[in-house]
Design a protein around this motif. Structure first.
Motif, PDB file in Angstrom:
ATOM      1  N   THR A   5      83.943 116.696  43.434  1.00  0.00           N
ATOM      2  CA  THR A   5      84.900 116.138  44.394  1.00  0.00           C
ATOM      3  C   THR A   5      84.478 114.704  44.663  1.00  0.00           C
ATOM      4  OG1 THR A   5      85.227 118.301  45.414  1.00  0.00           O
ATOM      5  CG2 THR A   5      85.920 116.362  46.692  1.00  0.00           C
ATOM      6  N   GLN A  62      91.080 109.355  49.747  1.00  0.00           N
ATOM      7  CA  GLN A  62      91.748 110.440  49.036  1.00  0.00           C
ATOM      8  C   GLN A  62      90.736 111.165  48.156  1.00  0.00           C
ATOM      9  OE1 GLN A  62      95.203 109.264  46.872  1.00  0.00           O
ATOM     10  NE2 GLN A  62      95.547 111.290  46.021  1.00  0.00           N
ATOM     11  N   ARG A 103      89.565 113.392  44.980  1.00  0.00           N
ATOM     12  CA  ARG A 103      89.924 113.647  43.590  1.00  0.00           C
ATOM     13  C   ARG A 103      88.986 114.727  43.087  1.00  0.00           C
ATOM     14  NH1 ARG A 103      90.427 108.634  45.034  1.00  0.00           N
ATOM     15  NH2 ARG A 103      92.235 107.418  44.491  1.00  0.00           N
ATOM     16  N   HIS A 104      89.531 115.684  42.347  1.00  0.00           N
ATOM     17  CA  HIS A 104      88.738 116.815  41.888  1.00  0.00           C
ATOM     18  C   HIS A 104      88.678 116.860  40.373  1.00  0.00           C
ATOM     19  CE1 HIS A 104      88.675 118.489  45.946  1.00  0.00           C
ATOM     20  NE2 HIS A 104      89.949 118.119  46.032  1.00  0.00           N
TER      21      HIS A 104
END
Length: 150
Positions: free
Chosen positions: A125, A132, A134-135
């Protein structure tokens, strides 16, 4: 931000469902500086390690593992000490790197006997300046090949 798992791509593996956090128990460290005492220890020798990721596809490498190696590989200086917990026959490792608006959290779930095979399921992550998340993720499967290295 460079992933703390770059070296892990060549050294980890797993794919079993995680137990709920209430079943996890933190492993006490006999020596705060010796993380290898808490982590799974692979048998020394030659291993075939396959990494599967949407970003890189499937990559297979033969790797020489020495006695007492750190299954996580080298960590960058901006990473916290990994948190290690056990849940039944699984080892859960969480590492946070970076600070402020640029952070990366790596969660790894390990299983296997680490003498003949192991698997790691890795979730990454990233939180950037825009806050924000993001994975990304990957799976690592490893098979022991031989006691010696070529």
């Amino acid at each position: 931000m460079k992933s703390a798992l770059v070296l892990v791509f060549c050294s980890v593996a797993l794919a079993m469902p995680m137990h709920s956090p209430s079943h996890a128990t933190e492993i006490p460290s006999p020596n705060k500086g010796d993380l290898t005492a808490e982590l799974p220890q692979r048998a020394p020798g030659s291993w075939r390690i396959t990494t599967i990721s949407p970003e890189t596809g499937t990559q297979t490498n033969e790797v020489c593992i020495e006695k007492g190696d750190n299954i996580l590989g080298a960590q960058s200086g901006d990473c916290s000490r990994p948190k290690v917990a056990r849940a039944a026959d699984q080892t859960i490792v969480t590492i946070e790197c970076g600070a402020g608006d640029n952070r990366e959290i790596n969660s790894m779930l390990f299983t296997g006997d680490f003498q003949t095979w192991y698997r790691a399921q890795v979730k990454i992550t990233r939180v950037g300046p825009d806050s924000q998340e993001r994975h990304a993720g990957l799976t690592i499967d490893a098979r022991f090949l031989a006691p010696g290295c070529n």
